[in-house]
Structure formats: structure tokens, C-alpha cells
Design a protein around this motif. Structure first.
Motif, mmCIF file in Angstrom:
data_model
loop_
_atom_site.group_PDB
_atom_site.id
_atom_site.type_symbol
_atom_site.label_atom_id
_atom_site.label_comp_id
_atom_site.label_asym_id
_atom_site.label_seq_id
_atom_site.Cartn_x
_atom_site.Cartn_y
_atom_site.Cartn_z
ATOM 1 N N TYR A 42 0.808 -1.220 0.000
ATOM 2 C CA TYR A 42 0.000 0.000 0.000
ATOM 3 C C TYR A 42 0.842 1.271 0.000
ATOM 4 C CZ TYR A 42 0.695 1.436 4.889
ATOM 5 O OH TYR A 42 1.243 1.908 6.071
ATOM 6 N N GLY A 43 1.995 1.228 0.659
ATOM 7 C CA GLY A 43 2.850 2.408 0.692
ATOM 8 C C GLY A 43 3.335 2.792 -0.691
ATOM 9 N N ASP A 44 3.607 1.795 -1.528
ATOM 10 C CA ASP A 44 4.041 2.064 -2.892
ATOM 11 C C ASP A 44 2.887 2.574 -3.744
ATOM 12 O OD1 ASP A 44 6.625 1.246 -2.298
ATOM 13 O OD2 ASP A 44 6.216 -0.843 -2.825
ATOM 14 N N VAL A 45 1.692 2.053 -3.493
ATOM 15 C CA VAL A 45 0.507 2.544 -4.209
ATOM 16 C C VAL A 45 0.307 4.028 -3.914
ATOM 17 C CG1 VAL A 45 -2.004 2.358 -4.444
ATOM 18 C CG2 VAL A 45 -0.614 0.286 -4.230
ATOM 19 N N LEU A 46 0.540 4.423 -2.658
ATOM 20 C CA LEU A 46 0.323 5.813 -2.250
ATOM 21 C C LEU A 46 1.326 6.774 -2.872
ATOM 22 C CD1 LEU A 46 -0.494 5.416 1.560
ATOM 23 C CD2 LEU A 46 -2.061 6.186 -0.229
ATOM 24 N N VAL A 47 2.594 6.379 -2.937
ATOM 25 C CA VAL A 47 3.625 7.363 -3.288
ATOM 26 C C VAL A 47 4.433 7.035 -4.537
ATOM 27 C CG1 VAL A 47 3.879 8.004 -0.864
ATOM 28 C CG2 VAL A 47 5.386 6.274 -1.822
ATOM 29 N N LYS A 48 4.363 5.818 -5.035
ATOM 30 C CA LYS A 48 5.281 5.445 -6.115
ATOM 31 C C LYS A 48 4.568 5.107 -7.413
ATOM 32 C CE LYS A 48 8.746 2.817 -4.941
ATOM 33 N NZ LYS A 48 9.545 1.610 -4.608
ATOM 34 N N TYR A 49 3.512 4.309 -7.360
ATOM 35 C CA TYR A 49 2.909 3.790 -8.584
ATOM 36 C C TYR A 49 1.968 4.808 -9.224
ATOM 37 C CZ TYR A 49 4.545 -0.643 -6.582
ATOM 38 O OH TYR A 49 5.314 -1.635 -6.027
ATOM 39 N N GLY A 50 1.901 4.739 -10.558
ATOM 40 C CA GLY A 50 0.995 5.595 -11.299
ATOM 41 C C GLY A 50 -0.386 4.974 -11.423
ATOM 42 N N CYS A 51 -1.134 5.446 -12.400
ATOM 43 C CA CYS A 51 -2.508 4.975 -12.567
ATOM 44 C C CYS A 51 -2.560 3.509 -12.984
ATOM 45 C CB CYS A 51 -3.230 5.842 -13.597
ATOM 46 S SG CYS A 51 -3.387 7.589 -13.114
ATOM 47 N N VAL A 52 -1.597 3.090 -13.810
ATOM 48 C CA VAL A 52 -1.529 1.700 -14.260
ATOM 49 C C VAL A 52 -0.174 1.138 -13.836
ATOM 50 C CG1 VAL A 52 -1.576 0.156 -16.246
ATOM 51 C CG2 VAL A 52 -3.042 2.185 -16.229
ATOM 52 N N LEU A 53 -0.194 -0.015 -13.183
ATOM 53 C CA LEU A 53 1.028 -0.640 -12.682
ATOM 54 C C LEU A 53 1.340 -1.896 -13.483
ATOM 55 C CD1 LEU A 53 3.344 -1.078 -10.670
ATOM 56 C CD2 LEU A 53 1.698 -2.220 -9.161
ATOM 57 N N ASP A 54 2.451 -1.865 -14.205
ATOM 58 C CA ASP A 54 2.932 -3.049 -14.912
ATOM 59 C C ASP A 54 3.745 -3.882 -13.925
ATOM 60 O OD1 ASP A 54 4.060 -4.962 -16.529
ATOM 61 O OD2 ASP A 54 4.701 -3.560 -18.085
ATOM 62 N N LEU A 55 3.309 -5.102 -13.692
ATOM 63 C CA LEU A 55 3.972 -5.949 -12.697
ATOM 64 C C LEU A 55 5.392 -6.339 -13.095
ATOM 65 C CD1 LEU A 55 1.009 -8.277 -11.661
ATOM 66 C CD2 LEU A 55 1.974 -6.340 -10.396
ATOM 67 N N ALA A 56 5.767 -6.080 -14.338
ATOM 68 C CA ALA A 56 7.145 -6.339 -14.751
ATOM 69 C C ALA A 56 8.098 -5.286 -14.205
ATOM 70 C CB ALA A 56 7.242 -6.380 -16.274
ATOM 71 N N SER A 57 7.557 -4.197 -13.642
ATOM 72 C CA SER A 57 8.393 -3.113 -13.146
ATOM 73 C C SER A 57 9.282 -3.583 -12.005
ATOM 74 C CB SER A 57 7.513 -1.955 -12.664
ATOM 75 O OG SER A 57 8.270 -1.007 -11.961
ATOM 76 N N SER A 58 10.514 -3.059 -11.996
ATOM 77 C CA SER A 58 11.445 -3.400 -10.920
ATOM 78 C C SER A 58 11.061 -2.741 -9.605
ATOM 79 C CB SER A 58 12.867 -2.970 -11.317
ATOM 80 O OG SER A 58 12.907 -1.566 -11.542
ATOM 81 N N ASP A 59 10.098 -1.814 -9.649
ATOM 82 C CA ASP A 59 9.659 -1.150 -8.421
ATOM 83 C C ASP A 59 8.708 -2.011 -7.593
ATOM 84 O OD1 ASP A 59 11.109 1.151 -8.793
ATOM 85 O OD2 ASP A 59 9.524 2.180 -9.886
ATOM 86 N N VAL A 60 8.301 -3.155 -8.108
ATOM 87 C CA VAL A 60 7.392 -4.039 -7.369
ATOM 88 C C VAL A 60 8.216 -5.117 -6.677
ATOM 89 C CG1 VAL A 60 5.345 -5.505 -7.491
ATOM 90 C CG2 VAL A 60 5.625 -3.617 -9.127
ATOM 91 N N PRO A 61 8.224 -5.147 -5.353
ATOM 92 C CA PRO A 61 9.077 -6.111 -4.632
ATOM 93 C C PRO A 61 8.513 -7.532 -4.639
ATOM 94 C CG PRO A 61 7.786 -4.839 -3.079
ATOM 95 C CD PRO A 61 7.498 -4.252 -4.430
ATOM 96 N N TYR A 62 9.386 -8.466 -4.311
ATOM 97 C CA TYR A 62 9.012 -9.870 -4.181
ATOM 98 C C TYR A 62 8.743 -10.211 -2.714
ATOM 99 C CZ TYR A 62 11.062 -10.481 -8.853
ATOM 100 O OH TYR A 62 11.367 -10.384 -10.190
ATOM 101 N N ILE A 63 7.950 -11.244 -2.516
ATOM 102 C CA ILE A 63 7.794 -11.832 -1.186
ATOM 103 C C ILE A 63 8.994 -12.749 -0.954
ATOM 104 C CG2 ILE A 63 6.379 -13.347 0.255
ATOM 105 C CD1 ILE A 63 3.936 -12.319 -1.291
ATOM 106 N N THR A 64 9.702 -12.530 0.129
ATOM 107 C CA THR A 64 10.958 -13.243 0.357
ATOM 108 C C THR A 64 10.749 -14.731 0.597
ATOM 109 O OG1 THR A 64 11.947 -11.228 1.278
ATOM 110 C CG2 THR A 64 13.008 -13.332 1.824
ATOM 111 N N ASN A 65 9.814 -15.076 1.440
ATOM 112 C CA ASN A 65 9.567 -16.477 1.792
ATOM 113 C C ASN A 65 8.314 -16.953 1.056
ATOM 114 O OD1 ASN A 65 9.026 -18.961 2.965
ATOM 115 N ND2 ASN A 65 9.516 -18.285 5.050
ATOM 116 N N ASN A 66 8.467 -17.945 0.197
ATOM 117 C CA ASN A 66 7.319 -18.434 -0.579
ATOM 118 C C ASN A 66 6.192 -18.942 0.303
ATOM 119 O OD1 ASN A 66 8.604 -17.816 -2.969
ATOM 120 N ND2 ASN A 66 9.448 -19.879 -3.252
#
Length: 406
Positions: A42-66
Motif C-alpha cells: 500500500y505504501g508504494d501505491v500511495l507514493v510510487k505507482y501511477g494509474c496503471v502498474l505493470d507488474l514487470a516493473s522493478s519497483d514491485v518487490p518480491y515476497i521473500t519467503n514463498n
């Protein structure tokens, strides 16, 4: 633009969308290196992402533990809302794209709404839910004081327009085009800033010499080139455009803005055009300004002036003091915890590298000033296109202006 067109219909979000499950993973459960599933925080949605978010972007983090992966995988067209914020930015959202190639889930403090298949063109929802019109209809449902929140039921109770599908596509394409232009300007500005910073590092240390200059440089204490001015003038001699306090100096060398409060002092410290003003409170904020007018400032703002204009160019000295080395030096020689203040006696000893030839000082200052002006002009162009985008969103996403449908 066209004349008569098919009308827009409005429907309750509850009739068109379903709520999908998100997770509650905190930031320390995420990383930007690798993982099997990404997480839209949610923090990235508030301040980083634009109207459309491409999940290929390097700005989207991974979950560390599957094993921590919970929630439903996101699909193209899903809308992810930030349901919590410390201000009225609550409800900021992004539409998901690229989900067919990247597994992702929505994270902490998010609400995921999935539209019925085929109702909305790609990108339309992302722009609509970020329009001022939609935000103004949503804000009355927000609740809380210190932290503002909105619930999925609140969102489901709102209505949303359904323009004809071809018009949705035209709206999304138009807004995406101006977004691409804005992004290209932001990239250009970042490149110019990097170039400027690299050149400043070389020119202000003598690592690179301008053509025609090969004379000696010397290291001087700040107090040898600049004096700390303490003369005062009555507060009646200033106004909101000529008073400078720590409050209306912008961080990160952003200059100053008008002062919109009442000055409570009888007298203020005088400054003149060409003086260097530096906020001595919380020096790590990098508040510094090269004065282009006369005025007055608070005692927490230091006024530095060339001791001899024939030996030390004030603009060159300003550029030297605008480097991170100076702010780090003052910060390391500060006292206090909540509001650290620089030690004036230590500041006087700061070492400055200066060409002995005043002509070289002025030439260096001019080169960097030209680059600064070029950056500022590009920033003005960027601001203009951002304003144009807001106007387009206001008109296109309310149906005031209709686009042709093929």
C-alpha cells in the motif's frame, strides 16, 4: 471530438466488481532481488505507482519467503486501493497490467476490486479511480483522525461510469500518451541532474579545468572567503516575499517560497542580492539559497557574504556550499537531537577549494548556472504537461468532452 454519441451509464461498484483477498505482509517480508511472487504494498501505491502498474516493473518487490504467499493472484484489470493513509491520499489506487507474465498479490492495507470481464478497456479504470472527481466522491466515506481509512464496503457503495467501450479505449490511449510524455521528461531531467552533479564534482574540485584556465587553486577556510553577516533591519522593511525563515526554505537546495505567517520579531537579519543563505537548523535538510533580492531572515538562517568580490565570487562559493560535503560537515558538527544546530565556529573552518583566478571562478559558476537553467526549463515543461494531464482527466473522465469512437 464528436457531436452526438452514445450516453454514459453509471452503476454501483458492488454490481460490477468483486472483492479479492489480499495479505498483511509488512515491508520487512519483501525484497527487490528475487522471489516467486510479487507483492503490491500500500505504501508504494500511495507514493510510487501511477494509474496503471505493470507488474514487470522493478519497483514491485518480491515476497521473500514463498510460504508467506497468501491472497489471490492479481489479474490484468484488477484495481488495488490503498485503504489507509496519514492524510487524504487514502484511496489512491492503480490498475494492474502484466499479470499474465508475473505472479503477484496485493499486500498490507490494500483492497482489490476485480471488474466483470469485458466491461472496461485496459487502463480506463486506472485513470478513472485516480481522477479528482472519483476521489471527491470517495473522501466523505473516509474515517479516522490520525490515520485515515476506507473500507471495501465504502468503495462498493460508490458508483462508476461505463462509457462505450471504444470511448474508454480512446480515453485511456489519450491519457497514456501524455503519461509517456511526462515519463520521458522525468527521465530527461534525471539524466541532466546526474550530468550536472558529475560536472559540478569535477569543476568545483579542480579535477576538470575549463579551456583557457590553468592557474593555481588553493584551499581556504570558509571564514577567509565569506563573512557571517549579522546586521539587522526593522521587520517593517520586509514582506512575505522578502522574509526568509527555516520554514519557507525548501529542502534539498530547493530555494525559498513566500512566507505566509506573521513575523513576530521586531528586527530581522539583513541579506542582500548575491548573499548565501543557509538554514543552520537540521542542516541535513540541505536548505540553502543564493539571494536574488534584498530582505530579512530569522536568526536560524546564516547570511554569508564574499569578503572581497575581486577575490571570491559569491556564486562560485554558493555552488561549493551546495555540495553534499558541506551539509555533511555541518551535520557532523551539530549539537542537539530533535532540532540539531550547526556550530558556527566549526562552519567557519570548512575547507573550500577555490581557483585563485576570479575569472575561472566566474566561468565555472556560469557553466553550472547554464545547466541549472536548462534543468529548470525542462522542469517547467514537465509541470505544464502535468497540469494539462489533470485538465484532460477532469474533462474526459466526466464526459464533459467526448472522444470519437471508431
Amino acid at each position: 471530438m464528436v457531436g452526438e454519441q452514445n450516453p454514459w451509464h453509471t452503476r454501483r461498484i458492488a454490481d460490477l466488481f468483486s472483492v479479492k483477498k489480499s495479505n498483511t505482509l509488512s515491508r520487512d517480508k519483501l525484497n527487490y532481488e528475487q522471489g516467486a511472487c510479487k507483492d503490491v504494498h500500500y505504501g508504494d501505491v500511495l507514493v510510487k505507482y501511477g494509474c496503471v502498474l505493470d507488474l514487470a516493473s522493478s519497483d514491485v518487490p518480491y515476497i521473500t519467503n514463498n510460504d508467506d504467499v497468501t491472497g489471490e493472484y492479481l489479474c490484468d484489470g484488477d484495481v488495488v486501493f490503498a485503504d489507509t493513509a496519514e492524510d487524504l491520499s487514502v484511496g489512491k489506487a492503480c490498475e494492474i497490467a502484466g499479470a499474465s507474465e508475473r505472479k503477484a498479490v496485493a499486500g498490507l492495507h490494500t483492497i482489490v476490486l476485480r471488474p466483470q470481464p469485458g466491461l472496461f478497456a485496459s487502463g480506463f479504470l486506472g485513470y478513472y479511480v485516480n481522477s479528482r472527481h472519483f476521489h471527491e466522491t470517495m473522501i466523505p466515506f473516509a474515517h479516522g483522525t490520525k490515520v485515515t481509512s476506507i473500507s471495501s464496503n465504502d468503495l462498493l457503495s460508490l458508483v462508476i461510469p461505463i462509457p462505450p467501450r471504444p470511448e474508454q479505449e480512446a480515453i485511456a490511449k489519450t491519457l497514456d500518451d501524455i503519461d509517456s510524455l511526462i515519463e520521458s521528461l522525468e527521465i530527461l531531467i534525471a539524466k541532466k541532474r546526474d550530468l550536472r552533479e558529475g560536472l559540478a564534482q569535477e569543476l568545483l574540485t579542480g579535477a576538470r579545468r575549463l579551456p583557457g584556465f590553468d592557474g593555481p587553486w588553493h584551499q581556504v577556510n570558509l571564514q577567509d572567503a565569506l563573512e557571517l553577516c549579522t546586521e539587522t533591519i526593522p521587520v517593517s522593511d520586509i514582506d512575505e516575499t522578502t522574509y526568509v525563515g527555516t520554514e519557507n526554505m525548501l529542502k534539498d537546495k530547493g530555494g525559498v517560497v513566500s512566507f505566509d505567517k506573521h513575523v513576530t520579531y521586531a528586527n530581522v537579519r539583513e541579506y542582500l542580492p548575491g548573499d548565501i543563505l543557509f538554514s543552520n537548523i537540521r542542516p541535513y535538510l540541505k536548505k540553502i539559497w543564493f539571494a536574488d533580492r534584498s530582505g530579512g531572515c530569522s536568526n536560524d538562517v546564516l547570511v554569508l557574504r564574499s569578503v572581497d568580490a575581486n577575490l571570491y565570487d559569491s556564486h562560485y562559493c554558493y555552488l561549493v556550499l551546495s555540495r553534499d560535503d558541506f551539509f555533511a560537515f555541518v551535520t557532523n558538527n551539530s549539537s542537539g537531537t530533535k532540532m540539531p544546530r550547526g556550530d558556527k565556529e566549526a562552519i567557519k573552518t570548512y575547507q573550500m577549494a577555490i581557483p585563485k583566478d576570479i575569472g575561472e571562478q566566474r566561468a565555472i559558476a556560469q557553466v553550472l548556472a547554464d545547466l541549472d537553467n536548462e534543468i529548470q526549463e525542462t522542469e517547467r515543461k514537465l509541470d505544464k504537461y502535468k497540469q494539462v494531464k489533470q485538465g484532460m482527466m477532469r474533462e474526459l473522465l466526466t464526459g464533459r468532452i467526448r472522444l470519437a469512437q471508431e
